[in-house]
Design an enzyme around this catalytic site. Structure first.
Site, short mmCIF file in Angstrom:
data_model
loop_
_atom_site.label_atom_id
_atom_site.label_comp_id
_atom_site.label_asym_id
_atom_site.label_seq_id
_atom_site.Cartn_x
_atom_site.Cartn_y
_atom_site.Cartn_z
N ASP A 180 4.88 -33.40 -21.57
CA ASP A 180 5.88 -32.33 -21.57
C ASP A 180 5.14 -31.01 -21.43
OD1 ASP A 180 7.83 -30.45 -21.96
OD2 ASP A 180 8.54 -31.21 -23.88
N SER A 193 17.66 -26.67 -22.78
CA SER A 193 16.75 -27.06 -23.85
C SER A 193 15.79 -25.95 -24.24
CB SER A 193 15.97 -28.31 -23.45
OG SER A 193 15.28 -28.11 -22.23
N HIS A 195 8.50 -27.48 -22.35
CA HIS A 195 8.87 -26.97 -23.67
C HIS A 195 7.62 -26.53 -24.42
CE1 HIS A 195 12.10 -29.81 -22.45
NE2 HIS A 195 12.86 -28.78 -22.84
#
Length: 436
Positions: A408, A158, A411
């Site tokens: 998160d 990702s 990311h």
């Protein structure tokens, strides 16, 4: 007999010189002036006129006697040393990003911090300042011109997709990307085309680079990796790729069983299974090696070459356990020296750097192969403020502060610090174009 005087006859000569000398001087003066104008005397340079030596390498002759003047000799050639973007600091930037979360339609929903209501926007106004050089602002037209008529692919987990979407948003400020292909759950395989420059950009989901079976509800509760076999979901397309950006790391932290040559090599965090615990560092190294060797072997005889980047490990910033309400609440970068690359972050980075250097040596015997590490570990470590945090979901506090909110901290917000990765990549491409 008389004696001839040594002064006899000089009266006439003296009158002759007195009469004609001015004319001679008048004639010589313009000649001298002409000579001085076109061939001036070599005055020494002052200290302030010396050629600067910082960031320059001077190749000189082997003569032991230096010239008496400060002028560079004809055999001296100066080369600018390539900029090292690894070390530096984050400084305020009033200009801000090239794009925002409402003008780019390719951002994954969970990284669109602006549209999800993140109230503090200070994280958008920083730029990376390398220690010994400048990092120019990203120029989308320059990037598109350098990649004109070529196909660039982001391959990995990702984080590869995060970097891909950053690049698409940067390029979209100059040209419109058209989505021409999509496949797989959660858009794991996609392709865009920039018609203005005939540039194709793809993303391939391959969290290990090698062949693997991901854990799932229907399958094993651990990952299975075959470290000696490249993932053909992207490997089979190498003939059609001109540039590849590889990015892996975080998926190797999950439980897994490893295979090499058809036999079980060992495992990582596999209680209940009768396998030897071997951790994940050596396995990650082997996966990177397998991927780079596959690229070199398959492209060395193709005649069209390939450019390969390997993005180093990007640290997370959870304060507390990631699966136990850990968060990343900071709103500014770390200052220089406040946070060091150490522990697992340092080990993961070292593996990527060493394997890329080894691959460079291997590729030297073949033409048309250019490889480079995209060393972003330190600059990423210093940006704890750049993650979505709770804004991985839209307006997470619309109904008040919740007791537990998932964050998160892996990311990156778009726009955000990850745009710098593509800034650096563009500068490497420009250096390659200059033949350095």
């Amino acid at each position: 007999m008389g004696v001839t005087s040594p002064l006899k006859g000089q009266t006439h000569s003296r009158s002759f010189i007195t009469k004609f000398l001015p004319y001679v001087l008048y004639a010589l003066f313009p000649v001298a002036l002409f000579r001085f104008y076109f061939h001036p005397f070599p005055f020494p340079l002052s200290t302030t006129d010396q050629i600067p030596h910082s960031n320059r390498i001077i190749l000189t002759s082997s003569s032991s006697s230096p010239p008496p003047l400060s002028f560079p000799r004809e055999e001296e050639i100066a080369y600018e040393t390539p900029c090292n973007y690894t070390n530096g600091r984050w400084v305020h930037d009033k200009m801000g990003p090239l794009y925002n979360g409402t003008t780019c339609g390719t951002i994954k929903d969970g990284q669109n911090c602006i549209s999800h209501g993140r109230p503090d926007l200070g994280y958008l106004y920083w730029r990376w300042q390398p220690s010994q050089c400048e990092l120019p602002r990203f120029d989308p037209n320059t990037f598109l011109n350098l990649l004109s008529h070529k196909h660039i692919a982001f391959v990995g987990d990702s984080m590869a997709r995060n970097q891909l979407e950053s690049l698409l948003c940067l390029l979209a400020t100059a040209s419109n990307p058209n989505l021409v292909y999509t496949n797989g759950e959660d858009n794991k395989f996609r392709r865009w085309h920039f018609a203005s420059h005939n540039v194709t950009v793809s993303v391939y989901w391959s969290p290990f680079l090698v062949r693997g079976v991901e854990k799932s509800k229907a399958g094993p509760d651990h990952n299975e990796l075959y470290v000696d076999v490249v993932d053909e979901r992207w490997g089979s397309d190498l003939d059609h790729l001109d540039m590849v950006v590889l990015s892996i790391g975080h998926w190797f932290l999950h439980p897994a069983v490893y295979y090499d040559g058809g036999s079980v090599l060992g495992c990582h965090y596999c209680p209940g299974l009768n396998h030897t615990e071997i951790g994940f560092y050596d396995v990650m190294r082997k996966a990177i090696k397998t991927a780079l060797e596959a690229i070199i072997e398959r492209k060395m005889g193709s005649g069209n070459g390939i450019d390969v980047f390997l993005t180093s490990f990007s640290p997370s910033h959870f304060e507390g356990e990631w699966d136990k309400a850990g968060a990343c609440p900071k709103t500014e970068p770390y200052k220089e020296g406040e946070k060091m690359v150490e522990g697992m972050d340092a080990d993961m980075r070292t593996i990527a750097v060493e394997e890329m250097e080894a691959a460079k040596v291997n590729a030297k015997q073949f033409g048309g192969l250019r490889l480079e590490i995209l060393d972003v570990t330190k600059l990423s470590l210093m940006r704890p403020d750049g993650h979505p945090g709770p804004y991985m979901y839209p307006f997470p506090f619309a109904n008040g502060v919740q007791e537990h909110v998932q964050n998160d901290c892996v990311h990156w917000c778009l726009p955000g610090p990850i745009d710098t990765w593509n800034q650096i990549m563009l500068q490497v491409l420009r250096r390659w174009r200059r033949g350095e």
